[in-house]
Design an enzyme around this catalytic site. Structure first.
Site: not given
Ligand code: CAA
Length: 387
Positions: A127, A242, A244, A369, A372-373
């Site tokens: 968003e 994951d 992706g 997706e 790198s950070e």
């Molecule tokens: N698989 C399953 N569940 C997962 C998971 C995974 N890989 N990673 C985290 N979870 C679960 C956790 O276990 C947790 O659940 P519980 O509380 O029950 O244990 C819940 O999800 C929340 O996890 P976190 O507390 O770790 O979440 P967070 O708010 O700290 O965020 C993050 C983690 C890794 C930073 C995540 O927000 C993230 O990956 N951010 C990047 C987002 C992103 O990649 N955006 C890309 C947009 S899409 C795009 O680019 C597509 C396009 O158009 C081409």
């Protein structure tokens, strides 16, 4: 340990290579310049099975394994990264999520439409105020009193294929105030009332892959289109990413390989001071480093794909392997395309050759997706157990 590919994997690699080299590479510069969405090619790739490589044949896909997906993505990306972006969203972000969490009816309707190339899919998580901090979303889905539908309001940005997508996997808050646990996933039909497309993003690279904002204004989503269970949306979003990230690692590898191969040819042909520039130690040093980085990134990506396949049988996650592959492959693509331009000199900077396009296209692989950070954060959290 066996480093060879099986017949099915070699076959899809060769089918993808032939289509990519004959039909995509010759028009890649033209699509990059115009920014036009390559709809005919995508449709045809769908008919060939390339839009649903891991999708079982009963849902219109090729029914192949994650390594086949990597090999096919590399071939398409080596010809044109924009085509591979569209391919990766259809395969990994759309079909994979519904295959893993969807009902039989959802698979029959939505996966089939995208895997066969009949329609285009998208994935809406980001968003305007939440990119990396994905759970900080504001889009709201409220269940109607009679329980038949959800009313959705909110804005999503940076939606790859948004301008042309027929169906979108959307993430929205169903229970506010509890963070990630309040997120649910939905399948959206963009032809229904209440769905609006906003401005299209003018981009540095992958210009033929259309990207836009989307908005929901009192959009009524039937309860049958809830994907998975209410409150499970964030986990679905992360699991889908994951998969992706293996796709984006493969895309980065394709771009890097194209730049590397162009550099090998150039270093043999271009002469300076009476000899091919490839005979100079400074060029040789760059070529050796390019080859080592390319193969290291390839091995990490294949390991991630193999782990995904194993995890499907035994349960568990493959996110750490996927993040490592994406991190190394995307930074490799950026480094190799940078070095490739340097070795090509003025010709590398010119639009007469594809090097500058490879360089512009490579950059996005370090951003979308998960930047790198974010990949480093995921890996370090997994390794240390700390957060
Ligand atoms: N698989 C399953 N569940 C997962 C998971 C995974 N890989 N990673 C985290 N979870 C679960 C956790 O276990 C947790 O659940 P519980 O509380 O029950 O244990 C819940 O999800 C929340 O996890 P976190 O507390 O770790 O979440 P967070 O708010 O700290 O965020 C993050 C983690 C890794 C930073 C995540 O927000 C993230 O990956 N951010 C990047 C987002 C992103 O990649 N955006 C890309 C947009 S899409 C795009 O680019 C597509 C396009 O158009 C081409």
């Amino acid at each position: 340990m066996d480093f060879s590919f099986n017949d099915d994997q070699l076959s899809i690699q060769s089918i993808a290579r032939e289509f990519a080299q004959k039909r995509i590479a010759p028009v890649a510069a033209q699509f990059d310049a115009s920014g036009e969405f390559p709809l005919d090619n995508i449709r045809e790739m769908g008919q060939m099975g390339l839009m649903g490589i891991e999708v079982p044949s009963e849902y219109g896909g090729a029914g192949m394994d994650p390594i086949s997906y990597v090999l096919a993505m590399i071939e398409v990306a080596a010809a044109d990264a924009a085509h591979s972006t569209i391919m990766s969203v259809n395969n990994s972000l759309f079909c994979n999520g519904i295959l893993t969490h969807g009902t039989e009816a959802q698979k029959q309707t939505y996966v089939k439409a995208i895997a066969t190339g009949e329609a285009i899919g998208a994935y809406a998580l980001t968003e305007p105020q939440s990119g990396s901090d994905a759970s900080n979303m504001h889009t709201r889905a409220v269940k109607s009193e009679d329980g038949t539908h959800f009313v959705i309001n909110g804005k999503k940005s940076w939606i790859t294929s948004g301008p042309v997508a027929k169906y979108i996997v959307l993430f929205a808050i169903t229970k506010p105030g509890i963070g990630a646990k309040g997120v649910s996933a939905f399948i959206i039909d963009t032809e229904k009332e209440g769905f609006h497309r906003g401005k299209t993003e003018p981009k540095l690279g992958i210009r033929a892959s259309a990207t836009c904002e989307i908005e929901f204004v009192d959009y009524k989503c039937p309860v049958e289109n809830l994907l998975g269970e209410e409150g499970q949306g964030f986990k679905i979003a992360m699991g889908v990413l994951d998969a992706g990230r293996i796709g984006i690692a493969s895309q980065a590898l394709g771009i890097a390989r194209a730049a590397y191969e162009a550099t090998l040819d150039w270093s043999r042909e271009r002469k300076a001071f009476g000899q091919p520039i490839g005979a100079f130690q400074m060029t040789q040093s760059k070529i050796a480093d390019m080859k080592c980085k390319l193969d290291a990134a390839m091995l990490l990506t294949l390991r991630a794909a193999w782990t995904k396949q194993e995890v499907a049988k035994t349960g568990g996650r493959f996110g750490n392997e996927a993040s490592m592959a994406k991190l190394v492959a995307s930074e490799t693509a950026m480094w190799i395309t940078h070095q490739a331009i340097q070795i090509h000199g003025g010709m590398g900077y010119s639009k007469e050759m594809p090097l500058e396009r490879y360089f512009r296209d490579a950059k996005i692989t370090e951003i979308y997706e998960g930047t790198s950070e974010i990949q480093r954060m995921v890996i370090a959290r997994n390794e240390t157990g700390l957060r």
